[in-house]
Design an enzyme around this catalytic site. Structure first.
Site, PDB file in Angstrom:
ATOM      1  N   CYS A   3       0.892  -1.160   0.000  1.00  0.00           N
ATOM      2  CA  CYS A   3       0.000   0.000   0.000  1.00  0.00           C
ATOM      3  C   CYS A   3       0.929   1.208   0.000  1.00  0.00           C
ATOM      4  O   CYS A   3       1.569   1.495   1.011  1.00  0.00           O
ATOM      5  CB  CYS A   3      -0.909   0.031   1.218  1.00  0.00           C
ATOM      6  SG  CYS A   3      -1.841   1.579   1.334  1.00  0.00           S
ATOM      7  N   CYS A  11      -0.728   4.252   2.462  1.00  0.00           N
ATOM      8  CA  CYS A  11      -0.567   4.109   3.913  1.00  0.00           C
ATOM      9  C   CYS A  11      -0.271   2.658   4.249  1.00  0.00           C
ATOM     10  O   CYS A  11       0.880   2.245   4.211  1.00  0.00           O
ATOM     11  CB  CYS A  11      -1.759   4.675   4.668  1.00  0.00           C
ATOM     12  SG  CYS A  11      -3.380   4.166   4.077  1.00  0.00           S
ATOM     13  N   SER A  12      -1.292   1.872   4.535  1.00  0.00           N
ATOM     14  CA  SER A  12      -1.041   0.484   4.914  1.00  0.00           C
ATOM     15  C   SER A  12      -2.317  -0.331   4.782  1.00  0.00           C
ATOM     16  O   SER A  12      -2.609  -1.149   5.640  1.00  0.00           O
ATOM     17  CB  SER A  12      -0.508   0.413   6.341  1.00  0.00           C
ATOM     18  OG  SER A  12      -1.327   1.192   7.182  1.00  0.00           O
ATOM     19  N   CYS A  13      -3.076  -0.112   3.704  1.00  0.00           N
ATOM     20  CA  CYS A  13      -4.293  -0.887   3.473  1.00  0.00           C
ATOM     21  C   CYS A  13      -3.919  -2.366   3.358  1.00  0.00           C
ATOM     22  O   CYS A  13      -2.887  -2.708   2.771  1.00  0.00           O
ATOM     23  CB  CYS A  13      -4.991  -0.414   2.202  1.00  0.00           C
ATOM     24  SG  CYS A  13      -5.522   1.312   2.326  1.00  0.00           S
TER      25      CYS A  13
END
Lengths: 101, 208
Positions: B111, B114-116
């Site tokens: 991602c 961000c950090s999906c």
């Protein structure tokens, strides 16, 4: 495998707070990822973020930004001071509470 | 007598949390006072991700796909529906696409924003997935990143990098390891690591 999901309790607390507020309809998850992505980018300019404390520091900044208008920054700062003082005033081993809380 | 608070139990105060930890407590206090947050709901969310939801869920999906061709077809056609049917749905699992590794293609997931991450299948992402280094380099130099994870690709394999978003999350279907013929889904699931499902690892056969 066997790694803890969160390496510090405040990471978990912050995560849960964000999920809960989004599910309650205060912001969409899509808006959250945009705000958070921008905070990561800003914080990553000065140094490369390692995905630990610095990642959640950016997360906290993003949550405060997206709650702008709901949670006033000055009130958060005042309550932070109160919590710090409560820890300093509490004997080790006793539950820590805000005065009057 | 020396003045020494540290060894005086009457003066030892509770361990002071870090500044951000105090600020999170403050935020929670403020929102709870406003009636916007229910602390019990927060505990419930934390418990789920600490103890219940993790890569074992995704591993069950992969092991089933390896042993059940009809399920595999359904999984690749509509990941969300197929994993929901196994009970893996909810937060950040609304749109799941499953991408299959083959001798021609190795898939890996990042991602960049961000950090999906597909929480119902893999839980909370590890720190490396959230790091700037991985988020930037997975796209720029995936083969170098894979080498650092100890993944050597076949000369025939191309790398496809999938960038997750709030709208779409990816799960890698690794290749079934050699030497696992005749094993059941229950026996195969422990061979499926988290990294294999993110594409920074491969599924390894049972130790001889």
């Amino acid at each position: 495998m066997g790694e803890p999901a969160f390496t510090a309790p405040w990471h978990a607390q912050l995560f849960a707070l964000t999920v809960h507020l989004s599910e309650a309809g205060h912001f969409s998850w899509s808006d959250w990822t945009q705000t958070f992505g921008a905070a990561l980018k800003r914080n990553g300019l000065a140094k490369e973020l390692d995905g630990g404390d610095d990642y959640f520091a950016a997360w906290l900044e993003a949550l405060e930004a997206i709650l702008h208008g709901i949670a006033d920054g000055a009130k958060i700062a005042a309550l932070t001071d109160q919590w710090r003082q409560a820890y300093l005033d509490t004997t080790h081993g006793e539950p820590v509470r805000l005065p009057g809380g | 007598m020396p003045h020494d608070h540290a060894h005086d139990p009457d003066h030892a105060h509770a361990v002071l949390p870090s500044e951000p930890a105090l600020r999170v407590k403050a935020l929670e206090t403020l929102l709870t006072e406003k009636g916007l947050v229910d602390p019990a709901a927060l505990d419930e969310i934390i418990d789920s991700y600490q103890d219940k939801i993790g890569p074992k869920n995704g591993a069950k999906v992969i092991a089933r796909a390896w042993t059940d061709p009809a399920f595999k077809a359904a999984l690749l056609a509509d990941g969300t529906a197929a994993v929901s049917e196994m009970g893996f749905y909810g937060r950040q699992g609304e749109h799941v696409t499953v991408v299959e590794n083959t001798p021609e293609v190795h898939n890996m997931v990042v991602c960049t924003l961000c950090s999906c991450y597909p929480w119902p299948l893999l839980g909370i992402p590890p720190a490396w997935y959230k790091s700037d280094a991985y988020r930037a380099r997975a796209v720029r130099e995936p083969r170098a990143v894979l080498a650092e994870f100890g993944v050597t690709l076949l000369p025939t394999q191309k790398v496809r990098v999938w960038d997750s978003t709030a709208e779409m999350r990816y799960l890698v279907l690794p290749m079934r390891p050699e030497g696992t013929e005749g094993m059941s889904a229950a026996e195969l699931a422990p061979l499926v690591s988290r990294d294999a499902m993110v594409g920074t690892g491969i599924a390894r056969g049972p130790k001889p």
